[in-house]
Design a protein around this motif. Structure first.
Motif, PDB file in Angstrom:
ATOM      1  N   ALA A  56      19.165  33.082 -43.082  1.00  0.00           N
ATOM      2  CA  ALA A  56      18.235  33.441 -42.008  1.00  0.00           C
ATOM      3  C   ALA A  56      17.835  32.207 -41.198  1.00  0.00           C
ATOM      4  CB  ALA A  56      17.006  34.126 -42.587  1.00  0.00           C
ATOM      5  N   PHE A  57      17.600  31.098 -41.888  1.00  0.00           N
ATOM      6  CA  PHE A  57      17.236  29.872 -41.173  1.00  0.00           C
ATOM      7  C   PHE A  57      18.379  29.411 -40.279  1.00  0.00           C
ATOM      8  CE2 PHE A  57      17.497  25.251 -40.861  1.00  0.00           C
ATOM      9  CZ  PHE A  57      16.328  24.992 -40.161  1.00  0.00           C
ATOM     10  N   MET A  58      19.601  29.386 -40.805  1.00  0.00           N
ATOM     11  CA  MET A  58      20.731  28.935 -39.987  1.00  0.00           C
ATOM     12  C   MET A  58      20.917  29.842 -38.779  1.00  0.00           C
ATOM     13  SD  MET A  58      21.623  26.100 -41.143  1.00  0.00           S
ATOM     14  CE  MET A  58      22.806  25.977 -39.807  1.00  0.00           C
ATOM     15  N   LYS A  59      20.713  31.123 -38.950  1.00  0.00           N
ATOM     16  CA  LYS A  59      20.792  32.021 -37.798  1.00  0.00           C
ATOM     17  C   LYS A  59      19.729  31.671 -36.766  1.00  0.00           C
ATOM     18  CE  LYS A  59      22.855  36.034 -40.136  1.00  0.00           C
ATOM     19  NZ  LYS A  59      22.639  37.443 -40.567  1.00  0.00           N
ATOM     20  N   SER A  60      18.541  31.276 -37.240  1.00  0.00           N
ATOM     21  CA  SER A  60      17.471  30.929 -36.298  1.00  0.00           C
ATOM     22  C   SER A  60      17.819  29.676 -35.496  1.00  0.00           C
ATOM     23  CB  SER A  60      16.148  30.739 -37.044  1.00  0.00           C
ATOM     24  OG  SER A  60      16.095  29.505 -37.750  1.00  0.00           O
ATOM     25  N   VAL A  61      18.556  28.745 -36.105  1.00  0.00           N
ATOM     26  CA  VAL A  61      18.982  27.545 -35.383  1.00  0.00           C
ATOM     27  C   VAL A  61      19.954  27.937 -34.270  1.00  0.00           C
ATOM     28  CG1 VAL A  61      20.213  25.346 -35.581  1.00  0.00           C
ATOM     29  CG2 VAL A  61      18.590  26.033 -37.361  1.00  0.00           C
ATOM     30  N   PHE A  62      20.910  28.776 -34.597  1.00  0.00           N
ATOM     31  CA  PHE A  62      21.838  29.239 -33.557  1.00  0.00           C
ATOM     32  C   PHE A  62      21.104  30.062 -32.504  1.00  0.00           C
ATOM     33  CE2 PHE A  62      24.879  28.137 -36.850  1.00  0.00           C
ATOM     34  CZ  PHE A  62      25.916  27.579 -36.126  1.00  0.00           C
ATOM     35  N   ASP A  63      20.137  30.876 -32.910  1.00  0.00           N
ATOM     36  CA  ASP A  63      19.355  31.656 -31.949  1.00  0.00           C
ATOM     37  C   ASP A  63      18.645  30.749 -30.953  1.00  0.00           C
ATOM     38  OD1 ASP A  63      20.078  33.984 -33.240  1.00  0.00           O
ATOM     39  OD2 ASP A  63      18.188  34.187 -34.344  1.00  0.00           O
ATOM     40  N   GLU A  64      18.103  29.652 -31.449  1.00  0.00           N
ATOM     41  CA  GLU A  64      17.330  28.748 -30.610  1.00  0.00           C
ATOM     42  C   GLU A  64      18.193  28.039 -29.575  1.00  0.00           C
ATOM     43  OE1 GLU A  64      14.197  26.644 -28.973  1.00  0.00           O
ATOM     44  OE2 GLU A  64      14.145  28.334 -30.372  1.00  0.00           O
ATOM     45  N   PHE A  65      19.366  27.555 -29.988  1.00  0.00           N
ATOM     46  CA  PHE A  65      20.123  26.651 -29.124  1.00  0.00           C
ATOM     47  C   PHE A  65      21.300  27.300 -28.404  1.00  0.00           C
ATOM     48  CE2 PHE A  65      18.077  23.775 -32.218  1.00  0.00           C
ATOM     49  CZ  PHE A  65      17.376  22.964 -31.325  1.00  0.00           C
ATOM     50  N   THR A  66      21.805  28.411 -28.897  1.00  0.00           N
ATOM     51  CA  THR A  66      22.961  29.009 -28.237  1.00  0.00           C
ATOM     52  C   THR A  66      22.701  29.345 -26.772  1.00  0.00           C
ATOM     53  OG1 THR A  66      23.873  29.824 -30.324  1.00  0.00           O
ATOM     54  CG2 THR A  66      24.619  30.920 -28.317  1.00  0.00           C
ATOM     55  N   PRO A  67      21.480  29.753 -26.370  1.00  0.00           N
ATOM     56  CA  PRO A  67      21.255  29.962 -24.933  1.00  0.00           C
ATOM     57  C   PRO A  67      21.462  28.708 -24.082  1.00  0.00           C
ATOM     58  CG  PRO A  67      19.574  31.103 -26.212  1.00  0.00           C
ATOM     59  CD  PRO A  67      20.349  30.250 -27.185  1.00  0.00           C
ATOM     60  N   TRP A  68      21.438  27.525 -24.697  1.00  0.00           N
ATOM     61  CA  TRP A  68      21.727  26.305 -23.947  1.00  0.00           C
ATOM     62  C   TRP A  68      23.203  26.206 -23.572  1.00  0.00           C
ATOM     63  CZ3 TRP A  68      19.087  21.322 -26.216  1.00  0.00           C
ATOM     64  CH2 TRP A  68      17.724  21.568 -26.467  1.00  0.00           C
ATOM     65  N   PHE A  69      24.074  26.837 -24.355  1.00  0.00           N
ATOM     66  CA  PHE A  69      25.504  26.566 -24.305  1.00  0.00           C
ATOM     67  C   PHE A  69      26.194  27.501 -23.318  1.00  0.00           C
ATOM     68  CE2 PHE A  69      24.702  25.758 -29.080  1.00  0.00           C
ATOM     69  CZ  PHE A  69      24.122  24.529 -28.806  1.00  0.00           C
ATOM     70  N   ARG A  70      26.952  26.947 -22.399  1.00  0.00           N
ATOM     71  CA  ARG A  70      27.593  27.739 -21.347  1.00  0.00           C
ATOM     72  C   ARG A  70      29.028  28.124 -21.689  1.00  0.00           C
ATOM     73  NH1 ARG A  70      25.779  23.953 -16.204  1.00  0.00           N
ATOM     74  NH2 ARG A  70      23.603  23.658 -16.863  1.00  0.00           N
ATOM     75  N   GLY A  71      29.654  27.434 -22.603  1.00  0.00           N
ATOM     76  CA  GLY A  71      31.031  27.735 -22.945  1.00  0.00           C
ATOM     77  C   GLY A  71      31.147  28.984 -23.790  1.00  0.00           C
ATOM     78  N   PRO A  72      32.375  29.485 -23.951  1.00  0.00           N
ATOM     79  CA  PRO A  72      32.563  30.748 -24.678  1.00  0.00           C
ATOM     80  C   PRO A  72      32.549  30.613 -26.192  1.00  0.00           C
ATOM     81  CG  PRO A  72      34.667  29.956 -23.865  1.00  0.00           C
ATOM     82  CD  PRO A  72      33.624  29.028 -23.312  1.00  0.00           C
ATOM     83  N   ASP A  73      32.656  29.392 -26.725  1.00  0.00           N
ATOM     84  CA  ASP A  73      32.810  29.203 -28.166  1.00  0.00           C
ATOM     85  C   ASP A  73      31.674  28.381 -28.755  1.00  0.00           C
ATOM     86  OD1 ASP A  73      35.856  30.013 -28.991  1.00  0.00           O
ATOM     87  OD2 ASP A  73      35.764  29.289 -26.935  1.00  0.00           O
ATOM     88  N   VAL A  74      31.261  28.757 -29.960  1.00  0.00           N
ATOM     89  CA  VAL A  74      30.291  27.983 -30.737  1.00  0.00           C
ATOM     90  C   VAL A  74      30.863  27.811 -32.146  1.00  0.00           C
ATOM     91  CG1 VAL A  74      27.993  27.985 -31.775  1.00  0.00           C
ATOM     92  CG2 VAL A  74      28.290  28.697 -29.394  1.00  0.00           C
ATOM     93  N   HIS A  75      30.758  26.603 -32.664  1.00  0.00           N
ATOM     94  CA  HIS A  75      31.365  26.237 -33.946  1.00  0.00           C
ATOM     95  C   HIS A  75      30.284  26.222 -35.024  1.00  0.00           C
ATOM     96  CE1 HIS A  75      34.022  24.119 -36.717  1.00  0.00           C
ATOM     97  NE2 HIS A  75      34.968  24.051 -35.805  1.00  0.00           N
ATOM     98  N   PHE A  76      30.551  26.913 -36.151  1.00  0.00           N
ATOM     99  CA  PHE A  76      29.543  26.941 -37.207  1.00  0.00           C
ATOM    100  C   PHE A  76      29.945  26.138 -38.443  1.00  0.00           C
ATOM    101  CE2 PHE A  76      32.103  30.745 -37.984  1.00  0.00           C
ATOM    102  CZ  PHE A  76      32.188  30.870 -39.372  1.00  0.00           C
ATOM    103  N   GLY A  77      30.906  25.238 -38.293  1.00  0.00           N
ATOM    104  CA  GLY A  77      31.219  24.295 -39.363  1.00  0.00           C
ATOM    105  C   GLY A  77      31.994  24.930 -40.498  1.00  0.00           C
ATOM    106  N   ALA A  78      31.336  25.076 -41.653  1.00  0.00           N
ATOM    107  CA  ALA A  78      31.878  25.780 -42.826  1.00  0.00           C
ATOM    108  C   ALA A  78      32.966  25.010 -43.551  1.00  0.00           C
ATOM    109  CB  ALA A  78      32.372  27.180 -42.443  1.00  0.00           C
ATOM    110  N   ASP A  79      32.954  23.678 -43.495  1.00  0.00           N
ATOM    111  CA  ASP A  79      33.967  22.907 -44.205  1.00  0.00           C
ATOM    112  C   ASP A  79      33.382  22.238 -45.454  1.00  0.00           C
ATOM    113  OD1 ASP A  79      32.434  21.223 -42.479  1.00  0.00           O
ATOM    114  OD2 ASP A  79      33.860  19.608 -42.832  1.00  0.00           O
TER     115      ASP A  79
END
Length: 511
Positions: free
Chosen positions: A309-332
């Motif tokens: 839930a916290f990680m989703k909130s981070v993406f919720d907060e900042f994804t509106p900043w991003f204009r490109g079509p892709d967002v990377h969530f790591g996972a390595d």
């Protein structure tokens, strides 16, 4: 947005050094009626039909935005007069009028006949037609016109008088969709000015994706995790995330908007990355309850619903900043709780899609799953290590993937591993294409699932003292050219493969 003279002069100096190596030697007694040879640009042109004579830029030359889509070009190429002035000393005026002799004519034509690789030509290709009267750059998109102007600037830059372009016709397009570069700012802060400069530099070389790795941490070693470096590089006014941004440097919304504006003007798309559930010490420092071992870890505890839930909130907060079509969530490189890792992977991919973006991740499934059955397939993967998840495994499972192979394309500045003093340019020139992976893992050229390639800088050595300029000096020798991209293929004895200084980050490859 204007290009600062200091920035552009730095780029021009780099271009001169690369293009000088690329330029074919002209015999002292050259016959002036010979058909013009292919101009030396980086990357090399796909097709060229030379004719005789040249176009001469003069003090009355203008830049004419022609056709029905001229307003789109005005937005994309507002800095072109300044760039031409930096190269030539002449600053042509912008004009909406009919072209005259001596003008540079730019136009968008969505119906332009397609080249050999139709998909890539439609999105980023262009035609470059030079007569004694005009230079005409026409493309199906504004980005294609922009790339054509990079070709023009490079040709002018190499000309002795900085005012002449050989008569002929070029048709040019990239072979791969992704031609990128990844920079780890999580473990070492790079100033906003440096980020903007690098976006401009990428545009000069027709590189089109800049992945910014926005959080990470140093290694534990023989010290407690409390002493390891950790960084998260975006700063918001949202009180719920107050304190998450690193105190030694972070980008606010104004900074990020400037990155996006610069990227849009230079044919580059930003790919922001938040890396979790490993490499997550910055998140755990902010909320220790989210970490394994009561917070004494850089791995998130996926057994707790509040973690995802916290990680989703981070993406919720900042994804509106991003204009490109892709967002990377790591996972390595997550080494715990394989069943919950699968759930996390799928949850984050689905959540990013609800935010209107396409998810990307680092390929890790070979070590994180005895079977990849049930993993979300609508994710683009960076194939970064053959053991964690190589290209053959990604291909078999149906993923689209990007060649970011660590053995060939990673730089860890000043380390004893991963090309600590820069990539192996001679090896890459002689042996590499975006479809080439080590260990017998190569795929066919232009494989439909292979999107392209990226080189990467990882700042593992968090205790070392070096600057962003030091990093640039490691990257620059192989940033601007790639195999057979320095004009015609070199002949041994006239220009060595090593002097061509290939670039693993680009996939605008010539065969």
């Amino acid at each position: 947005m204007r290009v600062r003279p200091r920035q552009l002069l730095c780029l021009l100096a780099l271009m001169v050094s690369l293009l000088a190596l690329a330029a074919p030697a002209t015999p002292a007694s050259a016959d002036p009626v010979l058909v013009n040879v292919k101009p030396a640009v980086v990357p090399a042109l796909q097709k060229w039909q030379g004719r005789t004579g040249s176009f001469e830029l003069h003090r009355h030359s203008r830049i004419v935005f022609a056709g029905a889509h001229r307003d789109r070009l005005r937005d994309q190429l507002a800095t072109l007069p300044d760039e031409i002035e930096q190269v030539t000393g002449r600053k042509p005026a912008l004009s909406p009028r009919s072209p005259q002799s001596g003008d540079i004519v730019l136009s968008i034509d969505p119906t332009l006949p397609e080249a050999v690789d139709s998909a890539r030509f439609k999105e980023e290709g262009y035609t470059f037609t030079v007569t004694g009267e005009n230079v005409r750059i026409t493309a199906p998109t504004a980005k294609g016109v922009y790339y054509g102007t990079r070709t023009l600037l490079q040709i002018l830059l190499l000309d002795d008088g900085r005012d002449s372009v050989p008569v002929g016709t070029a048709v040019d397009w990239p072979n791969y969709k992704v031609r990128g570069f990844t920079l780890d700012v999580g473990r070492r802060f790079f100033t906003a000015a440096f980020i903007r400069d690098y976006i401009r530099l990428m545009g000069w070389f027709k590189l089109n994706e800049f992945q910014i790795h926005l959080n990470d941490n140093g290694f534990k070693g023989d010290r407690p995790w409390s002493e390891a470096q950790a960084g998260f590089r975006l700063k918001t006014d949202n009180a719920a995330l107050s304190g998450l941004a690193s105190k030694d440097g972070a980008y606010d919304r104004r900074d990020w908007d400037s990155f996006e504006d610069t990227a849009a003007a230079n044919g580059v798309t930003l790919v922001p990355e938040f890396d979790a559930p490993a490499h997550s010490l910055a998140f755990i420092r902010f909320k220790p309850s989210l970490g394994l071992n009561n917070g004494d870890s850089d791995h998130l505890d996926l057994s707790k619903p509040e973690t995802t839930a916290f990680m989703k909130s981070v993406f919720d907060e900042f994804t509106p900043w991003f204009r490109g079509p892709d967002v990377h969530f790591g996972a390595d490189e997550y080494r715990s709780d394989k069943p919950r890792y699968k759930t996390y992977f799928n949850d984050m991919a689905a959540h990013i899609r609800t935010l209107g973006k396409h998810p990307r991740a680092w390929g890790s499934l070979s070590l994180m799953a005895s079977s990849t059955e049930g993993y979300d397939r609508d994710v683009t993967l960076n194939s970064w290590n053959n053991s964690w998840y190589g290209p053959q495994a990604a291909k078999k499972d149906g993923y689209s993937f990007i060649n970011t192979n660590d053995a060939l394309l990673y730089i860890v500045p000043f380390a004893s591993y991963y090309h600590g003093h820069g990539l192996d340019g001679k090896y890459l020139y002689d042996n590499w294409e975006p479809n080439v992976f080590p260990g017998g893992q190569s795929v066919a050229p232009k494989d439909s699932q292979l999107l392209g390639a990226m080189s990467s800088v990882w700042n593992d050595l968090t205790k070392s003292s070096y600057t962003e300029l030091d990093v640039h000096k490691l990257v620059e020798p192989t940033f601007g050219s790639s195999r057979r991209r320095c004009g015609a293929a070199p002949t041994r004895g006239s220009r060595t493969a090593n002097s061509c200084r290939p670039c693993a980050s680009s996939a605008w490859v010539r065969d």
